[in-house]
Structures are given as C-alpha cells and as structure tokens.
Design an enzyme around this catalytic site. Structure first.
Site, short mmCIF file in Angstrom:
data_model
loop_
_atom_site.label_atom_id
_atom_site.label_comp_id
_atom_site.label_asym_id
_atom_site.label_seq_id
_atom_site.Cartn_x
_atom_site.Cartn_y
_atom_site.Cartn_z
N ALA A 1 0.84 -1.20 0.00
CA ALA A 1 0.00 0.00 0.00
C ALA A 1 0.87 1.25 0.00
O ALA A 1 2.06 1.22 0.31
CB ALA A 1 -0.91 0.00 1.23
N GLY B 1 -0.15 -5.34 0.43
CA GLY B 1 -1.21 -5.39 -0.57
C GLY B 1 -0.79 -6.08 -1.85
O GLY B 1 -1.61 -6.69 -2.53
N GLU C 1 -1.24 -9.66 -1.19
CA GLU C 1 -2.68 -9.94 -1.17
C GLU C 1 -3.26 -9.97 -2.58
O GLU C 1 -4.15 -10.78 -2.87
CB GLU C 1 -3.39 -8.89 -0.31
CG GLU C 1 -3.08 -9.04 1.17
CD GLU C 1 -3.62 -7.90 2.01
OE1 GLU C 1 -4.35 -8.19 2.97
OE2 GLU C 1 -3.31 -6.73 1.70
N GLU D 1 2.62 -5.97 7.42
CA GLU D 1 1.77 -4.95 8.05
C GLU D 1 1.95 -4.87 9.56
O GLU D 1 1.81 -3.81 10.15
CB GLU D 1 0.29 -5.24 7.73
CG GLU D 1 -0.11 -4.99 6.29
CD GLU D 1 0.06 -6.20 5.40
OE1 GLU D 1 -0.49 -6.20 4.30
OE2 GLU D 1 0.76 -7.17 5.80
#
Length: 257
Positions: free
Chosen positions: A63, A108, A111, A131
């Site tokens: 992110a 991300g 993911e 994270e």
C-alpha cells in the site's frame, strides 16, 4: 481512462498491468483502477485467461503508506471494505488467473497475488505480509486467503513476524507455484494459462466457482454446489462437442458456448 492499471488483450490472454513506478504502490486510485480492470477482463469474451503483472522490476511493494499516516478510524471503516472488494474483484474473475511476480510482492501486493489462481515467481523475488511492523494487520484478504492457501500455522508465522520469504521458501510452503528466472516470469505465466485459451470456457468457469465457493461451505453444501454446476454444463455446446470428440477419438474444438 486509467492512469496506473491497464488491461492489454492479445491472443486470448488479458494482461492486467500495474504501472505506477517505482514500486507500484497500491493507493486508492490504483485500487479502483484494478477493480475496473478486473471487471473488464471478466466481461470481455475475447479474454479467456488473465495475467496480473507489475512489470520487469516489481510486482507491487504494498500500500501507499503515506495515505495511512493521516487516515482516521472513521475513514478507514469506509475504505477498508472498498479495498478488500477491489481485490475480491480479481479473485472473482471467472477465468484462469495467474500472478506474474517480479521483485517484491509485499503487503497489498502479496494480497493481490493471493487473489489469483496461481503465482509464477521470479527466483530473486520476495513475498510477505509486513503490516504487523506498522502496528496493523493485512486488510485486503491476507489473513484469510493466505491461511487457506498455506495453512493457518504458516500464515501466522508470516503475518505475526512480518518477515519476507524468498522464492525458494515460497515454493516450498505453497505460496508460489512456479519459480523461474526473473527475465522469464511473464513468458512462464503465459505458458501456464495458454492451454486454457482454447478450452471449454464455461466448464472452466464452473470449476473455479465450485472450488472457490466450496472453500467457504461445509462438505454437504459444497457437494450440492458442485452437482448444480455439473448439471448446468449439460446445456452447453462444449459439453456436446467434448463428449462427441471423445467417442470419435479426435481433439475437441471448443467454442466457449
């Protein structure tokens, strides 16, 4: 027009290409462009398989953390669902989807790769869910898809520690499906999905729905879903062509209908 995410179509394969240098950071704009590209790939009849690719240097390094420094709880309660659903749009593409991973697939980015059916990984790539080092947890499927893919104990190891894994370990634990030299990642991804370009599209769609849908059900419900999808394929031209070709000892000519 999309600025950072493009869908490129050629020879039956749609490539969802991330282009936000230098690290393909997944900010809100990229998130929404990714959603749009996934919907476009799902709807395009000429697309029979999909590759998610960040380019030769990096898949996606996570992110855009600069957005997180000023985001309030109230704002994130709204945004979190949108973030998760954008990645879910990739997971729900009713066609074979492979992530072609170079460089880093972190946070991300990891993911996004987990939302694909397979992961082709460069031999020098790094993957992980870091994270926890920011005082948060994965919020776009990382705790759920990772545990389903590699098991809860290994998922907890990666999520709790925030550590990165190299390509060799990713292959060993099931996070990667193929490891190839970095220069060959995209070609290897195309090779993986090429057999499905002229395959029975509706049967492939049903198979993906049965497997993915069954993972969230008990066995009896999953078997019922499978039976329903199995029976539905007897209304397709490809079922007739496939069975006739088998009896006639020839190669089937599937049309995707």
């Amino acid at each position: 027009m999309s600025e950072f995410v493009k869908l490129e179509i050629g020879d039956g394969i749609g490539t969802i290409r991330l282009q936000r240098p230098p690290m393909n950071a997944l900010n809100t704009q990229v998130q929404e462009e990714l959603r749009a590209a996934a919907h476009e790939a799902a709807a395009a009849s000429e697309v029979r398989a999909v590759i998610v690719y960040g380019g030769e240097k990096v898949f996606a390094a996570g992110a855009d953390i600069t957005e997180f420094t000023t985001t309030t709880y109230q704002e994130m309660t709204v945004r979190a669902e949108a973030l998760s659903s954008a990645f879910d749009a990739v997971a729900r593409i009713p066609k074979p989807v492979v992530a072609a991973i170079t460089g880093y697939a972190l946070g991300g980015g990891c993911e996004l790769a987990l939302a694909c059916d397979w992961r082709v990984v460069a031999d020098d790539a790094k993957l992980g869910q870091p994270e926890i080092k920011l005082g948060i947890i994965p919020g776009a499927g990382g705790t759920q898809r990772l545990a389903r893919l590699i098991g809860p104990a290994r998922a907890k190891d990666l999520v709790f520690s925030g550590r990165m894994v190299n390509a060799e370990e990713a292959l060993r634990i099931g996070l990667a499906d193929r490891v190839v030299p970095a220069a060959d990642v995209y070609a290897a991804a195309r090779e993986l999905v090429q057999p499905y370009v002229n395959g029975p599209a509706l049967a492939l769609r049903a198979a993906k729905q049965a497997i993915d849908g069954g993972l969230s059900m008990d066995l009896a419900s999953g078997l019922a879903l499978e039976s329903h999808l199995f029976a539905g394929l007897f209304a397709t031209d490809d079922r007739l062509e496939g069975t006739k070709a088998f009896v006639e000892k020839r190669k089937p000519g599937f049309t995707g209908r």
